[in-house]
Enzyme design. Structure first.
Site, PDB file in Angstrom:
ATOM      1  N   PRO A 173      39.820  44.834  41.570  1.00 45.11           N
ATOM      2  CG  PRO A 173      38.280  46.323  42.508  1.00 45.11           C
ATOM      3  CD  PRO A 173      39.620  45.689  42.759  1.00 45.11           C
ATOM      4  CB  ALA A 174      37.234  45.921  36.164  1.00 42.08           C
ATOM      5  N   GLY A 226      39.675  37.747  32.672  1.00 48.95           N
ATOM      6  CA  GLY A 226      39.663  38.899  31.780  1.00 48.95           C
ATOM      7  C   GLY A 226      39.997  38.474  30.369  1.00 48.95           C
ATOM      8  CD  GLU A 248      38.024  30.442  34.804  1.00 51.98           C
ATOM      9  OE1 GLU A 248      37.469  30.316  33.698  1.00 51.98           O
ATOM     10  OE2 GLU A 248      38.126  29.518  35.621  1.00 51.98           O
ATOM     11  NE  ARG A 276      24.244  34.562  33.357  1.00 55.62           N
ATOM     12  CZ  ARG A 276      25.461  34.087  33.624  1.00 55.62           C
ATOM     13  NH1 ARG A 276      26.191  33.559  32.659  1.00 55.62           N
ATOM     14  NH2 ARG A 276      25.932  34.118  34.854  1.00 55.62           N
ATOM     15  CB  CYS A 282      33.743  34.921  29.219  1.00 54.12           C
ATOM     16  SG  CYS A 282      33.078  34.232  30.735  1.00 54.12           S
ATOM     17  CD  GLU A 369      35.215  37.566  24.619  1.00 49.06           C
ATOM     18  OE1 GLU A 369      36.277  38.196  24.723  1.00 49.06           O
ATOM     19  OE2 GLU A 369      34.760  36.867  25.543  1.00 49.06           O
ATOM     20  CB  SER A 429      27.223  30.221  35.110  1.00 45.49           C
ATOM     21  OG  SER A 429      27.904  30.755  33.997  1.00 45.49           O
TER      22      SER A 429
HETATM   23  P1  NAP Z   1      40.612  43.013  30.638  1.00 48.67           P
HETATM   24  O1  NAP Z   1      40.797  44.276  29.922  1.00 48.67           O
HETATM   25  O2  NAP Z   1      41.556  41.902  30.385  1.00 48.67           O
HETATM   26  O3  NAP Z   1      40.627  43.401  32.179  1.00 48.67           O
HETATM   27  C1  NAP Z   1      40.443  42.454  33.205  1.00 48.67           C
HETATM   28  C2  NAP Z   1      41.184  42.910  34.443  1.00 48.67           C
HETATM   29  O4  NAP Z   1      42.583  42.952  34.145  1.00 48.67           O
HETATM   30  C3  NAP Z   1      40.805  44.304  34.912  1.00 48.67           C
HETATM   31  O5  NAP Z   1      40.813  44.336  36.322  1.00 48.67           O
HETATM   32  C4  NAP Z   1      41.941  45.150  34.341  1.00 48.67           C
HETATM   33  O6  NAP Z   1      42.187  46.321  35.062  1.00 48.67           O
HETATM   34  C5  NAP Z   1      43.105  44.202  34.509  1.00 48.67           C
HETATM   35  N1  NAP Z   1      44.255  44.532  33.672  1.00 48.67           N
HETATM   36  C6  NAP Z   1      44.275  45.147  32.468  1.00 48.67           C
HETATM   37  N2  NAP Z   1      45.548  45.279  32.041  1.00 48.67           N
HETATM   38  C7  NAP Z   1      46.340  44.724  32.989  1.00 48.67           C
HETATM   39  C8  NAP Z   1      47.755  44.553  33.130  1.00 48.67           C
HETATM   40  N3  NAP Z   1      48.614  44.977  32.215  1.00 48.67           N
HETATM   41  N4  NAP Z   1      48.221  43.958  34.241  1.00 48.67           N
HETATM   42  C9  NAP Z   1      47.382  43.524  35.190  1.00 48.67           C
HETATM   43  N5  NAP Z   1      46.035  43.651  35.122  1.00 48.67           N
HETATM   44  C10 NAP Z   1      45.526  44.236  34.021  1.00 48.67           C
HETATM   45  O7  NAP Z   1      39.177  42.383  30.430  1.00 48.67           O
HETATM   46  P2  NAP Z   1      37.776  43.106  30.581  1.00 48.67           P
HETATM   47  O8  NAP Z   1      37.549  43.936  29.380  1.00 48.67           O
HETATM   48  O9  NAP Z   1      37.639  43.732  31.923  1.00 48.67           O
HETATM   49  O10 NAP Z   1      36.795  41.851  30.600  1.00 48.67           O
HETATM   50  C11 NAP Z   1      36.320  41.289  29.450  1.00 48.67           C
HETATM   51  C12 NAP Z   1      37.070  40.019  29.127  1.00 48.67           C
HETATM   52  O11 NAP Z   1      37.011  39.137  30.220  1.00 48.67           O
HETATM   53  C13 NAP Z   1      36.467  39.276  27.973  1.00 48.67           C
HETATM   54  O12 NAP Z   1      37.468  38.816  27.106  1.00 48.67           O
HETATM   55  C14 NAP Z   1      35.769  38.097  28.647  1.00 48.67           C
HETATM   56  O13 NAP Z   1      35.597  36.986  27.833  1.00 48.67           O
HETATM   57  C15 NAP Z   1      36.664  37.833  29.789  1.00 48.67           C
HETATM   58  N6  NAP Z   1      35.959  37.086  30.828  1.00 48.67           N
HETATM   59  C16 NAP Z   1      36.269  35.776  31.022  1.00 48.67           C
HETATM   60  C17 NAP Z   1      35.607  35.060  31.989  1.00 48.67           C
HETATM   61  C18 NAP Z   1      35.921  33.608  32.222  1.00 48.67           C
HETATM   62  O14 NAP Z   1      35.567  33.123  33.271  1.00 48.67           O
HETATM   63  N7  NAP Z   1      36.564  32.911  31.299  1.00 48.67           N
HETATM   64  C19 NAP Z   1      34.619  35.668  32.763  1.00 48.67           C
HETATM   65  C20 NAP Z   1      34.318  37.005  32.536  1.00 48.67           C
HETATM   66  C21 NAP Z   1      35.010  37.711  31.563  1.00 48.67           C
HETATM   67  P3  NAP Z   1      41.607  47.733  34.564  1.00 48.67           P
HETATM   68  O15 NAP Z   1      40.152  47.623  34.704  1.00 48.67           O
HETATM   69  O16 NAP Z   1      42.198  48.702  35.519  1.00 48.67           O
HETATM   70  O17 NAP Z   1      42.059  47.908  33.161  1.00 48.67           O
END
Ligand code: NAP
Length: 465
Positions: A173-174, A226, A248, A276, A282, A369, A429
């Site tokens: 998880p995050a 992410g 995703e 929401r 996203c 975004e 969704s």
């Molecule tokens: P993020 O920074 O990409 O992080 C997502 C996950 O990836 C977290 O668990 C993070 O861990 C992990 N992570 C980060 N760097 C990594 C690496 N080098 N190697 C492996 N894992 C890594 O995104 P976020 O800020 O949490 O979420 C927001 C983004 O998610 C937005 O762009 C949103 O649009 C997108 N999103 C997309 C969907 C979809 O279904 N399309 C749904 C929801 C969100 P840490 O927390 O430990 O950094």
């Protein structure tokens, strides 16, 4: 309160007892201390998933489905307590947390029903010489990396179909919001999930712990939700082992209001599509693209509703700074602020619901975004221009369109370069529908009939008569 790693059915500390802190974004105070896994802990989690795979794949589909069904019921019973935990770690209002819990739990109910419907086919080769048998088998151990914005649902969309298909998994998880996932580990154990099927690794050394797992040849699938930026890195890492991948990623959803739209419905839809999850979704409408004849009236009514909206804090200071920066940039490009637009004083990472008009497409909000409660409004003059504007982005997750014309709706949903379209509705969704994107928003689908296919291999057997 200490929260441990969940590996091979045991709750245990990270190597050397390392921990990190989880903060409450409404107060900035420490909420919990969580195990900070090392690469060795990550490897132990994968070892556990690999060891459990063969037995789990042989478990009867009904038994796998019943575990999901029981977990759905436990989540539903524990909604109040889960919602409080989610709000404390993520910041959304409790009513929004409850809505996510209901939505997230539905993936377990949906995939409980799908587990017993995994099927192959039998046919005769065209020349009659052989029989063709097609079967579906679980992909094998999966790595699931989830974001902070929907701490439960982004997990259950992956865990549900993996359990239904007979895959084992390591879930990360995050690090901003790990608590909900740890509780889900307890719930799935209570529901009867065997040891090692689900392993949970929390860590702050994310890249260092994840990369060796991704490069381990025993891993059979990576599924990530992410940002597009991190997704690109993970796709590169996965390429070495030709690992199966679902992504995703980010969005930049257009919200189109055509000249024949029902304005009341469009404003209701805009509130849902924008607000929401406080805009931290996203699927959040990022660009409001409104026919010039309606723009003023739509903006006025929308701003009135935005002023009354209940908002929680954004997830962290960095997120709020980014939102404020985007609004300032739009203002510098000549945008007018109808409501909001200033960082409030006081504790917590709050940002007010904001409506901007007269925004030129040179402003950063056109391409980036926002991930916050900010609605920039742009205008168009004809349908072709509206579609061109909607598609003028690297992203392709979702789009919303409001029109009362049936033939215009068809032209619009066929012309939009997005994986999902909401016609006269501000939320798409649904666990029974395939969620996912095109272009830089990723590939793969979660939910619907398609969701379980992501966790199944197709094998064909030629049978000589
Ligand atoms: P993020 O920074 O990409 O992080 C997502 C996950 O990836 C977290 O668990 C993070 O861990 C992990 N992570 C980060 N760097 C990594 C690496 N080098 N190697 C492996 N894992 C890594 O995104 P976020 O800020 O949490 O979420 C927001 C983004 O998610 C937005 O762009 C949103 O649009 C997108 N999103 C997309 C969907 C979809 O279904 N399309 C749904 C929801 C969100 P840490 O927390 O430990 O950094």
């Amino acid at each position: 309160m200490t929260h441990q790693l969940f590996i091979a059915g045991q709750w245990r500390d990270a190597e050397g007892g390392a921990t990190f802190e989880v903060e409450n974004p409404a107060t900035g105070e420490t909420l919990a201390t969580v195990a900070d896994a090392s690469a060795a802990d990550g490897r132990a989690a994968l070892d556990a998933a690999v060891a459990a795979q063969a037995d789990w794949a042989r478990t009867a589909p009904r038994d796998r489905g019943e575990i999901l069904r029981r977990a759905f019921e436990i989540i539903t019973e524990r909604t109040d307590e889960l919602a409080e935990q989610m709000t404390a770690e993520m910041g959304k209002p409790v009513s929004e947390s409850k809505a996510e819990i209901a939505y997230g739990a539905e993936f377990f109910r949906w995939f409980a029903e799908e587990s017993v419907r995994i099927a192959g086919r039998h046919s005769v080769a065209p020349n009659g010489a052989t029989r063709l048998l097609t079967l579906k088998q679980p992909v094998g151990p999966c790595l699931m990396i989830t974001p902070w914005n929907f701490p439960l649902a982004m997990g259950t969309r992956k865990i549900g179909p993996a359990i239904a298909a007979g895959c084992t998994m390591v879930v990360k998880p995050a690090s901003l919001t790990p608590l909900t996932m740890l509780t889900l580990g307890e719930i799935l154990t209570e529901a009867g999930l065997p040891d090692g099927v689900l392993n949970i690794v929390t860590t702050k050394s994310t890249g260092e712990v994840m990369e060796p797992i991704i490069r381990d040849p025993r891993l059979r699938k990576l599924t990530f939700t992410g940002s597009t930026e991190v997704g690109r890195t993970l796709i590169e890492q996965a390429a070495e082992g030709v690992l199966r991948v679902s992504m995703e990623l980010g969005g930049n959803a257009p919200f189109l209001v055509f000249e024949d739209a029902d304005l009341e419905k469009a404003v209701d839809g805009a509130m849902l599509a924008k607000m929401r999850n406080i805009g931290e979704a996203c699927t959040a409408a990022n660009r409001f693209i409104v026919h010039e004849s309606l723009a003023e009236e739509f903006s006025r009514r929308f701003a009135e509703r935005m002023e009354q909206a209940e908002v929680g804090p954004l997830v962290e200071a960095k997120q709020r700074d980014k939102v404020a920066e985007l609004v300032d940039d739009a203002k510098e490009h000549g945008a007018q602020v109808l409501t909001g637009g200033e960082v409030p004083d006081g504790a917590g990472y709050f940002y007010p619901p904001t409506v901007l008009t007269g925004v030129p497409t040179e402003a950063r909000v056109w391409r980036e975004e926002i991930f916050g409660p900010v609605a920039p409004i742009f205008t168009f003059t004809d349908d072709d221009e509206a579609l061109r504007m909607a598609n003028d982005t690297e992203f392709g997750l979702v789009a919303y369109a409001f029109t009362q014309s049936y033939s215009r709706a068809i032209k619009v949903y066929e012309g939009l370069e997005t994986g999902m379209v909401g016609i006269n509705q501000g939320v798409v969704s649904n666990p029974a529908a395939p969620f996912g994107g095109m272009k830089a928003s990723g590939f793969g689908r979660e939910g619907g009939d398609e969701g379980i296919e992501e966790y199944l291999e197709t094998k064909y057997v030629g049978l000589a008569p």
